[in-house]
Design a protein around this motif. Structure first.
Motif, PDB file in Angstrom:
ATOM      1  N   ASN A 198       1.191  -1.564   0.124  1.00  0.00           N
ATOM      2  CA  ASN A 198      -0.058  -0.247  -0.262  1.00  0.00           C
ATOM      3  C   ASN A 198       1.430   1.376  -0.189  1.00  0.00           C
ATOM      4  OD1 ASN A 198      -3.178  -0.817   0.289  1.00  0.00           O
ATOM      5  ND2 ASN A 198      -1.607  -2.538   1.969  1.00  0.00           N
ATOM      6  N   PRO A 200       0.162   4.806  -0.135  1.00  0.00           N
ATOM      7  CA  PRO A 200       0.005   6.444  -0.021  1.00  0.00           C
ATOM      8  C   PRO A 200      -0.088   7.387  -0.999  1.00  0.00           C
ATOM      9  CG  PRO A 200       0.437   5.692   2.092  1.00  0.00           C
ATOM     10  CD  PRO A 200       1.077   5.242   0.959  1.00  0.00           C
ATOM     11  N   GLN A 203       1.714  13.548  -0.728  1.00  0.00           N
ATOM     12  CA  GLN A 203       1.187  15.244  -1.077  1.00  0.00           C
ATOM     13  C   GLN A 203       1.740  15.879  -1.876  1.00  0.00           C
ATOM     14  OE1 GLN A 203       1.520  17.149   2.503  1.00  0.00           O
ATOM     15  NE2 GLN A 203      -0.190  18.244   2.666  1.00  0.00           N
ATOM     16  N   ARG A 241     -12.816   6.673   1.133  1.00  0.00           N
ATOM     17  CA  ARG A 241     -10.923   7.142   1.664  1.00  0.00           C
ATOM     18  C   ARG A 241     -10.351   7.144   0.883  1.00  0.00           C
ATOM     19  NH1 ARG A 241      -9.743   0.785   3.782  1.00  0.00           N
ATOM     20  NH2 ARG A 241      -7.961   1.993   4.333  1.00  0.00           N
ATOM     21  N   ALA A 242      -8.971   7.750   1.224  1.00  0.00           N
ATOM     22  CA  ALA A 242      -7.902   8.516   0.650  1.00  0.00           C
ATOM     23  C   ALA A 242      -7.277   7.599  -0.412  1.00  0.00           C
ATOM     24  CB  ALA A 242      -7.302   9.122   1.394  1.00  0.00           C
ATOM     25  N   ILE A 244      -5.005   5.008  -2.691  1.00  0.00           N
ATOM     26  CA  ILE A 244      -4.191   4.594  -3.279  1.00  0.00           C
ATOM     27  C   ILE A 244      -3.912   4.001  -3.788  1.00  0.00           C
ATOM     28  CG2 ILE A 244      -2.884   2.377  -1.567  1.00  0.00           C
ATOM     29  CD1 ILE A 244      -3.739   4.333   0.870  1.00  0.00           C
ATOM     30  N   GLU A 246      -1.965   0.191  -4.876  1.00  0.00           N
ATOM     31  CA  GLU A 246      -1.422  -1.061  -4.213  1.00  0.00           C
ATOM     32  C   GLU A 246      -1.262  -1.917  -5.272  1.00  0.00           C
ATOM     33  OE1 GLU A 246      -5.201  -1.971  -1.203  1.00  0.00           O
ATOM     34  OE2 GLU A 246      -6.204  -1.699  -2.888  1.00  0.00           O
TER      35      GLU A 246
END
Length: 302
Positions: A198, A200, A203, A241-242, A244, A246
């Motif tokens: 995972n 993220p 930013q 959700r944010a 991701i 994957e």
């Protein structure tokens, strides 16, 4: 900074696309001719975002920009300057005091649209004239086009956001990448027999359009093919959700938590979708794995 002689490419270099490559190749050429260090100058934040006050999602963070410039174009050093300081500096001081005196530039390379200094008063013509006055070399590189389209980070962002990764790679000159540290997930992949790493979305960096992609993942032990989902996992998550990233790294078994990985996006296999149950999701993932193996096998890159 030391008095190392430097040839410096000037720009923001988001994505390090083929237009940027024209500057960076010229830097490598001039550095070899002048026995100097091939370098690039970039900012710590997006100039467009700083000047407009609007968020401008980027193709690459600073570390990815530096890695691409080194790997693809032989740039040995990347100078990351605070944009706030640069925007307040007189354009002549930027050339004479900063580039020549502080960084040791003996030659600079800029694009046709490069602006710098207080209120953006510095431009390619002024840069070239000032370099002549200071005894520095200067090359200004004209716009670079592909299929009649000017290569730009803005255009490539639209392709990446639309999931058109093969087209984006044509303009970039390399696959689009995302990198970062692997975090813990809900381990649904393990129950499906396809454990994922995972990642993220960093930013300020854009994510490819939601979907499943054939990718390659760079790990410390080498590069591996992977099936990578980008999105919010609607089958296993009922709440927003944010985003991701994957990757299910094929034929890899190991603990990647906390490790930095880099994902190369090659082609989109399907959009992200909600399946009726986990077994249907598992069948789709296995189909995507077969597609990924076939895609890289056809390219001779499995």
């Amino acid at each position: 900074m030391d008095k190392q002689r430097r040839v410096i490419a000037l720009g923001f270099f988001d994505g390090v696309h083929l237009g940027h490559g024209a500057l960076l190749r010229r830097v490598a050429q001039r550095a070899k001719e002048l026995d100097a260090l091939p370098c690039a100058f970039t900012f710590d934040r997006s100039p467009a975002a700083a000047l407009t006050g609007r968020a401008v999602p980027l193709l690459t963070g600073v570390d990815d920009r530096a890695q691409l410039m080194e790997a693809l174009y032989g740039i040995r050093e990347v100078v990351v300057a605070p944009f706030q300081r640069m925007r307040q500096m007189d354009w002549q001081d930027f050339v004479g005091q900063y580039l020549q005196e502080e960084l040791g530039a003996v030659h600079v390379v800029a694009g046709h649209d490069f602006h710098f200094g207080y209120k953006g008063e510095g431009n390619p013509r002024r840069l070239a004239d000032k370099c002549v006055q200071l005894g520095m070399g200067c090359d200004v590189i004209p716009r670079v086009e592909l299929d009649g389209v000017t290569i730009s980070s803005t255009h490539i962002r639209t392709l990446v956001e639309a999931g058109e990764l093969e087209q984006a790679a044509r303009f970039l000159g390399h696959p689009h990448i995302l990198s970062g540290a692997v975090v813990h997930g809900n381990e649904i992949g393990r129950t499906l027999g396809s454990p994922t790493a995972n990642l993220p979305v960093p930013q300020g960096v854009i994510a490819p359009g939601f979907g499943v992609y054939a990718t390659r993942v760079h790990l410390p032990d080498g590069t591996h093919p992977a099936v990578t989902n980008v999105g919010v996992r609607p089958t296993v998550s009922s709440q927003g959700r944010a985003v991701i990233v994957e990757p299910w790294i094929l034929d890899y078994h190991g603990d990647l938590y906390g490790q930095n990985i880099r994902v190369e996006f090659h082609t989109r296999l399907r959009p992200e979708m909600k399946f009726p149950d986990l077994q249907a999701l598992r069948r789709a993932i296995l189909d995507n794995a077969a597609q990924t193996r076939a895609y890289f096998a056809a390219k001779g890159d499995l």
